[in-house]
Design a protein around this motif. Structure first.
Motif, mmCIF file in Angstrom:
data_model
loop_
_atom_site.group_PDB
_atom_site.id
_atom_site.type_symbol
_atom_site.label_atom_id
_atom_site.label_comp_id
_atom_site.label_asym_id
_atom_site.label_seq_id
_atom_site.Cartn_x
_atom_site.Cartn_y
_atom_site.Cartn_z
ATOM 1 N N VAL A 129 -58.123 84.432 20.118
ATOM 2 C CA VAL A 129 -57.849 82.988 20.131
ATOM 3 C C VAL A 129 -58.233 82.432 21.497
ATOM 4 N N LYS A 130 -58.938 81.275 21.461
ATOM 5 C CA LYS A 130 -59.351 80.645 22.720
ATOM 6 C C LYS A 130 -58.121 80.169 23.483
ATOM 7 N N PRO A 131 -58.130 80.356 24.826
ATOM 8 C CA PRO A 131 -56.955 79.901 25.600
ATOM 9 C C PRO A 131 -56.863 78.387 25.595
ATOM 10 N N GLU A 132 -55.670 77.895 25.581
ATOM 11 C CA GLU A 132 -55.446 76.441 25.592
ATOM 12 C C GLU A 132 -55.557 75.931 27.022
ATOM 13 N N TYR A 133 -56.460 74.951 27.172
ATOM 14 C CA TYR A 133 -56.614 74.351 28.495
ATOM 15 C C TYR A 133 -55.494 73.339 28.721
ATOM 16 N N PRO A 134 -55.090 73.162 29.970
ATOM 17 C CA PRO A 134 -54.028 72.167 30.227
ATOM 18 C C PRO A 134 -54.522 70.757 29.926
ATOM 19 N N ALA A 135 -53.608 69.918 29.526
ATOM 20 C CA ALA A 135 -53.956 68.536 29.168
ATOM 21 C C ALA A 135 -54.462 67.788 30.388
ATOM 22 N N LYS A 136 -55.440 66.889 30.124
ATOM 23 C CA LYS A 136 -56.012 66.087 31.202
ATOM 24 C C LYS A 136 -54.971 65.061 31.657
ATOM 25 N N PRO A 137 -54.957 64.793 32.977
ATOM 26 C CA PRO A 137 -53.964 63.794 33.448
ATOM 27 C C PRO A 137 -54.359 62.397 32.999
ATOM 28 N N VAL A 138 -53.361 61.559 32.826
ATOM 29 C CA VAL A 138 -53.569 60.178 32.397
ATOM 30 C C VAL A 138 -54.146 59.388 33.565
ATOM 31 N N LYS A 139 -55.209 58.589 33.266
ATOM 32 C CA LYS A 139 -55.827 57.785 34.318
ATOM 33 C C LYS A 139 -54.888 56.667 34.728
ATOM 34 N N PRO A 140 -54.807 56.387 36.033
ATOM 35 C CA PRO A 140 -53.903 55.290 36.461
ATOM 36 C C PRO A 140 -54.479 53.936 36.064
ATOM 37 N N GLU A 141 -53.599 53.004 35.855
ATOM 38 C CA GLU A 141 -54.027 51.645 35.477
ATOM 39 C C GLU A 141 -54.538 50.910 36.714
ATOM 40 N N TYR A 142 -55.723 50.216 36.509
ATOM 41 C CA TYR A 142 -56.295 49.449 37.611
ATOM 42 C C TYR A 142 -55.578 48.098 37.704
ATOM 43 N N PRO A 143 -55.463 47.569 38.921
ATOM 44 C CA PRO A 143 -54.811 46.240 39.039
ATOM 45 C C PRO A 143 -55.683 45.155 38.419
ATOM 46 N N ALA A 144 -55.085 44.104 37.960
ATOM 47 C CA ALA A 144 -55.792 42.993 37.314
ATOM 48 C C ALA A 144 -56.697 42.290 38.319
ATOM 49 N N LYS A 145 -57.888 41.831 37.835
ATOM 50 C CA LYS A 145 -58.822 41.122 38.700
ATOM 51 C C LYS A 145 -58.291 39.729 38.997
ATOM 52 N N PRO A 146 -58.542 39.234 40.244
ATOM 53 C CA PRO A 146 -58.055 37.874 40.563
ATOM 54 C C PRO A 146 -58.871 36.825 39.831
ATOM 55 N N VAL A 147 -58.233 35.698 39.514
ATOM 56 C CA VAL A 147 -58.885 34.590 38.801
ATOM 57 C C VAL A 147 -59.684 33.774 39.814
ATOM 58 N N HIS A 148 -61.006 33.529 39.502
ATOM 59 C CA HIS A 148 -61.850 32.725 40.391
ATOM 60 C C HIS A 148 -61.487 31.255 40.252
ATOM 61 N N PRO A 149 -61.565 30.520 41.350
ATOM 62 C CA PRO A 149 -61.273 29.069 41.227
ATOM 63 C C PRO A 149 -62.396 28.371 40.479
ATOM 64 N N ALA A 150 -62.069 27.246 39.854
ATOM 65 C CA ALA A 150 -63.037 26.467 39.073
ATOM 66 C C ALA A 150 -64.074 25.838 40.007
ATOM 67 N N LYS A 151 -65.342 25.740 39.509
ATOM 68 C CA LYS A 151 -66.424 25.146 40.307
ATOM 69 C C LYS A 151 -66.232 23.646 40.379
ATOM 70 N N PRO A 152 -66.568 23.024 41.548
ATOM 71 C CA PRO A 152 -66.410 21.553 41.635
ATOM 72 C C PRO A 152 -67.474 20.848 40.810
ATOM 73 N N VAL A 153 -67.153 19.645 40.343
ATOM 74 C CA VAL A 153 -68.066 18.846 39.524
ATOM 75 C C VAL A 153 -69.065 18.169 40.458
ATOM 76 N N HIS A 154 -70.383 18.362 40.177
ATOM 77 C CA HIS A 154 -71.423 17.734 41.001
ATOM 78 C C HIS A 154 -71.602 16.284 40.591
ATOM 79 N N PRO A 155 -71.946 15.406 41.570
ATOM 80 C CA PRO A 155 -72.217 14.004 41.184
ATOM 81 C C PRO A 155 -73.535 13.901 40.414
ATOM 82 N N ALA A 156 -73.680 12.811 39.673
ATOM 83 C CA ALA A 156 -74.895 12.602 38.857
ATOM 84 C C ALA A 156 -76.098 12.421 39.777
ATOM 85 N N LYS A 157 -77.244 13.066 39.382
ATOM 86 C CA LYS A 157 -78.464 12.966 40.184
ATOM 87 C C LYS A 157 -79.151 11.632 39.913
#
Length: 454
Positions: A129-157
């Protein structure tokens, strides 16, 4: 179609009825014609068309000379009567062959021995019987990406303004002089066009407002650092692979028989030497091109991290030993074939008689020579046609009035002159090749050469 007796019997009463009706109509018509005795006046005749002017007579072509008569061909000599093929000699009769002896009867072979039964194969042990390998560790959760601010509205050309008219392109180099054409006929003068009304002035161009400055974007937030990956457990070691048994030696094959030697090729006569060709002139040296700039040195590539060593495989169970195969019984000896009986000798054939010779053919008589034909007469010269009348010259076209410059539009500046390209080094002239040697001309072959020979 109407000559048949049936049609004749039908047509006779019909023709009589038609004649009677015509006579009655004619009598009535003559009575009515007496009342109108005055005839109609004659129609005026058509005017006589004027005759064409007499044309000059074409010069008469001279008659071709009469061809000489062909000489009478001589009669072919009468061929002698063919004696025909000589009679085929009678061949002697073939002698009778003696009877061949009968083939001997094939002997009966002994019965083949029965093959022994193979022993039963042993049962293989179960795989580990093949030996049982140990279970892989659980990957840690990455922190949430920050929200980018909205772009300003350009005046009409603003609307794109209309650009001034492009300047006239510079003049191209002068074209080759055109040939002089015949003068055009003088046409009647054209009437003068009425004066065009004055074009109204364009309104002044409005002043556009200045463009607002672009707003500054907020700084991009920094991303949090990723956590380090956990280390994987080591793999178990595998057992060593057992050595395979040695391969049996290959049997030695008998030596290859030597092939008979090929006959020597016949010696051909020596090829005549070609005439010496003139020496080819040397081409001038190619001008040196400027050297290319050296490539910039790139920074050294960083080294990759070392890979972790693979774990050893687990040990495999040993292969069981198989029982030896039983020996086959010896085959019985093959009986010898009886000797083949000797054939009697064939009798010799009698010699063939020689064929008789054919009589020789008579020679053909010589053909008469062809007579020389007289040359064709020359055609008379064609008369010159009168020249066409010249057309009168065309009157010159009046120039269009120039367009007045706009007072409010500023003049467009001239384009800056382009720098001249550096002159390339001129290639030296190619030398001329020497003339080819004069070879002897080929014999010419006329179209009627073969006919003239006869």
């Amino acid at each position: 179609m109407t000559t048949s007796p049936r049609w004749r019997s039908v047509l006779t009463p019909a023709a009589m009825a038609a004649a009677l009706a015509a006579a009655a109509l004619a009598s009535g018509g003559t009575v009515y014609a007496d009342d109108h005795a005055t005839p109609h006046p004659p129609y005026p005749s058509k005017p006589v068309h004027p005759a064409h002017a007499p044309q000059p007579a074409h010069p008469a072509k001279p008659m071709h000379p009469v061809k000489p008569e062909q000489p009478v061909k001589p009669m072919h000599p009468v061929k002698p009567e063919h004696p025909g093929k000589p009679a085929k000699p009678e061949y002697p009769a073939k002698p009778a062959h003696p009877d061949k002896p009968m083939h001997p009867v094939k002997p009966e072979y002994p019965a083949k021995p029965v093959k022994p039964e193979h022993p039963v194969k042993p049962v293989h042990p179960d795989k580990p019987v093949k030996p049982e390998y140990p279970a892989k560790p659980v990957k840690p959760e990455y922190p949430a990406k920050p929200v980018h601010p909205a772009k300003p509205v350009h005046p009409a050309k603003p609307v794109k303004p209309e650009y001034p008219v492009k300047p006239v392109k510079p003049e191209y180099p002068a074209h080759p002089v055109k040939p002089e054409y015949p003068a055009k006929p003088v046409y009647p003068a054209k009437p003068e066009y009425p004066a065009k009304p004055v074009k109204p002035e364009y309104p002044a161009k409005p002043v556009y407002p200045e463009k607002p400055a672009k707003p500054e974007y907020p700084a991009k937030p920094a991303y949090p650092e990723k956590p380090a990956k956990p280390e994987y457990p080591a793999k178990p070691a595998y057992p060593e692979k057992p050595a395979y048994p040695a391969k049996p030696a290959k049997p030695e094959y008998p030596a290859k028989p030597a092939y008979p030697e090929k006959p020597a090729k016949p010696e051909y006569p020596a090829k005549p030497a070609y005439p010496a060709k003139p020496a080819k002139p040397e081409y001038p040296a190619k001008p040196a091109y400027p050297e290319k700039p050296a490539k910039p040195e790139y920074p050294a590539k960083p080294a990759y991290p070392a890979k972790p060593a693979k774990p050893a495989y687990p040990e495999k169970p040993a292969k069981p030993e198989y029982p030896a195969k039983p020996a086959y019984p010896a085959k019985p000896a093959k009986p010898a074939y009886p000797a083949k009986p000797a054939h009697p000798e064939k009798p010799a054939y009698p010699a063939k008689p020689a064929k008789p010779e054919y009589p020789s053919k008579p020679a053909h008589p010589a053909k008469p020579a062809k007579p020389d034909y007289p040359s064709k007469p020359a055609h008379p010269a064609k008369p010159d046609y009168p020249s066409k009348p010249a057309h009168p010259a065309k009157p010159a076209k009046p120039d269009y009035p120039s367009k007045p410059a706009h007072p409010d539009k500023p003049a467009k500046p001239d384009y800056p002159s382009k720098p001249a390209h550096p002159d390339k080094p001129s290639h030296p002239d190619k030398p001329s090749h020497p003339d080819k040697p004069d070879y002897p001309s080929k014999p010419t072959h006329t179209k009627h050469q073969d006919k003239d020979q006869w």
